[in-house]
Motif scaffolding. Sequence first.
Motif, PDB file in Angstrom:
ATOM      1  N   SER A 281      51.042  -6.173  77.612  1.00  0.00           N
ATOM      2  CA  SER A 281      49.980  -5.261  78.024  1.00  0.00           C
ATOM      3  C   SER A 281      48.841  -6.022  78.699  1.00  0.00           C
ATOM      4  CB  SER A 281      49.444  -4.485  76.819  1.00  0.00           C
ATOM      5  OG  SER A 281      50.436  -3.628  76.313  1.00  0.00           O
TER       6      SER A 281
ATOM      7  N   THR B 182      46.586   0.209  75.180  1.00  0.00           N
ATOM      8  CA  THR B 182      47.830   0.464  75.906  1.00  0.00           C
ATOM      9  C   THR B 182      49.042   0.098  75.061  1.00  0.00           C
ATOM     10  OG1 THR B 182      46.705   0.003  77.991  1.00  0.00           O
ATOM     11  CG2 THR B 182      49.091  -0.074  78.019  1.00  0.00           C
TER      12      THR B 182
ATOM     13  N   ILE C 220      50.848   3.515  74.153  1.00  0.00           N
ATOM     14  CA  ILE C 220      51.862   3.736  75.186  1.00  0.00           C
ATOM     15  C   ILE C 220      53.091   2.866  74.957  1.00  0.00           C
ATOM     16  CG2 ILE C 220      52.359   3.611  77.657  1.00  0.00           C
ATOM     17  CD1 ILE C 220      49.401   4.243  78.164  1.00  0.00           C
ATOM     18  N   GLU C 221      52.898   1.549  74.963  1.00  0.00           N
ATOM     19  CA  GLU C 221      54.031   0.628  74.922  1.00  0.00           C
ATOM     20  C   GLU C 221      54.901   0.821  73.686  1.00  0.00           C
ATOM     21  OE1 GLU C 221      54.788  -4.186  74.872  1.00  0.00           O
ATOM     22  OE2 GLU C 221      52.831  -3.437  75.503  1.00  0.00           O
TER      23      GLU C 221
ATOM     24  N   ARG D 129      55.065   3.391  71.596  1.00  0.00           N
ATOM     25  CA  ARG D 129      55.655   4.742  71.539  1.00  0.00           C
ATOM     26  C   ARG D 129      56.814   4.902  72.517  1.00  0.00           C
ATOM     27  NH1 ARG D 129      50.409   8.640  70.519  1.00  0.00           N
ATOM     28  NH2 ARG D 129      49.842   7.659  68.539  1.00  0.00           N
ATOM     29  N   VAL D 130      56.644   4.388  73.712  1.00  0.00           N
ATOM     30  CA  VAL D 130      57.710   4.504  74.703  1.00  0.00           C
ATOM     31  C   VAL D 130      58.922   3.675  74.278  1.00  0.00           C
ATOM     32  CG1 VAL D 130      58.362   3.928  77.079  1.00  0.00           C
ATOM     33  CG2 VAL D 130      56.200   5.080  76.624  1.00  0.00           C
ATOM     34  N   SER D 131      58.696   2.449  73.819  1.00  0.00           N
ATOM     35  CA  SER D 131      59.832   1.609  73.425  1.00  0.00           C
ATOM     36  C   SER D 131      60.547   2.186  72.202  1.00  0.00           C
ATOM     37  CB  SER D 131      59.381   0.176  73.159  1.00  0.00           C
ATOM     38  OG  SER D 131      58.521   0.122  72.055  1.00  0.00           O
ATOM     39  N   ASN D 132      59.813   2.751  71.256  1.00  0.00           N
ATOM     40  CA  ASN D 132      60.461   3.389  70.106  1.00  0.00           C
ATOM     41  C   ASN D 132      61.242   4.627  70.517  1.00  0.00           C
ATOM     42  OD1 ASN D 132      59.642   1.514  68.210  1.00  0.00           O
ATOM     43  ND2 ASN D 132      57.769   2.618  67.707  1.00  0.00           N
ATOM     44  N   ALA D 133      60.697   5.422  71.418  1.00  0.00           N
ATOM     45  CA  ALA D 133      61.403   6.612  71.893  1.00  0.00           C
ATOM     46  C   ALA D 133      62.700   6.223  72.596  1.00  0.00           C
ATOM     47  CB  ALA D 133      60.506   7.420  72.826  1.00  0.00           C
ATOM     48  N   ILE D 134      62.629   5.210  73.429  1.00  0.00           N
ATOM     49  CA  ILE D 134      63.832   4.753  74.126  1.00  0.00           C
ATOM     50  C   ILE D 134      64.845   4.205  73.130  1.00  0.00           C
ATOM     51  CG2 ILE D 134      64.718   3.009  75.730  1.00  0.00           C
ATOM     52  CD1 ILE D 134      62.110   3.410  77.329  1.00  0.00           C
ATOM     53  N   LYS D 135      64.376   3.454  72.159  1.00  0.00           N
ATOM     54  CA  LYS D 135      65.273   2.882  71.154  1.00  0.00           C
ATOM     55  C   LYS D 135      66.003   3.986  70.382  1.00  0.00           C
ATOM     56  CE  LYS D 135      63.535   1.066  67.414  1.00  0.00           C
ATOM     57  NZ  LYS D 135      62.865   0.158  66.470  1.00  0.00           N
TER      58      LYS D 135
ATOM     59  N   LYS E 140      66.595   7.028  71.344  1.00  0.00           N
ATOM     60  CA  LYS E 140      67.472   7.792  72.223  1.00  0.00           C
ATOM     61  C   LYS E 140      68.758   7.030  72.544  1.00  0.00           C
ATOM     62  CE  LYS E 140      64.754  11.266  73.972  1.00  0.00           C
ATOM     63  NZ  LYS E 140      65.054  12.610  73.600  1.00  0.00           N
TER      64      LYS E 140
END
Length: 125
Positions: free
Chosen positions: A59, A103, A107-108, A110-116, A118
Amino acid sequence: WLCIILFAWQYLSGFNAGVSINKWGIFSCLLLFFMTLREKIFGCNAPKFLVFLGEISFSIYLMHPIAKEMVYAVLRNAGDKYTSGFVFGITCVAITIVLSAATHRFIELRVSNAIKYKLLPAKAQ
């Protein structure tokens, strides 16, 4: 300690200053090597603030140009003497750390956990 003293001496004296492996790179590599070796031998723990900076380093990489431009825009109105030098540098570092921490957290992670969640099957998580 010797490597830290040499690093500080090189910085303060301006000896061999410049950006390349033959200039700052030599002492920077030595400093990194001996700090890593010291940690491996003595098992010392890094200060929490440095660990925190390591966690938000991506970040920081992304946010530092934005922070620099924000600080420049604000300090430009205060006068040209504030758009470079110590005040500008410290303000840029402080704003970069604050923006990067936010950030990273909001953001970082939350996005990485969501991708993980999925992409990875439930057993791998």
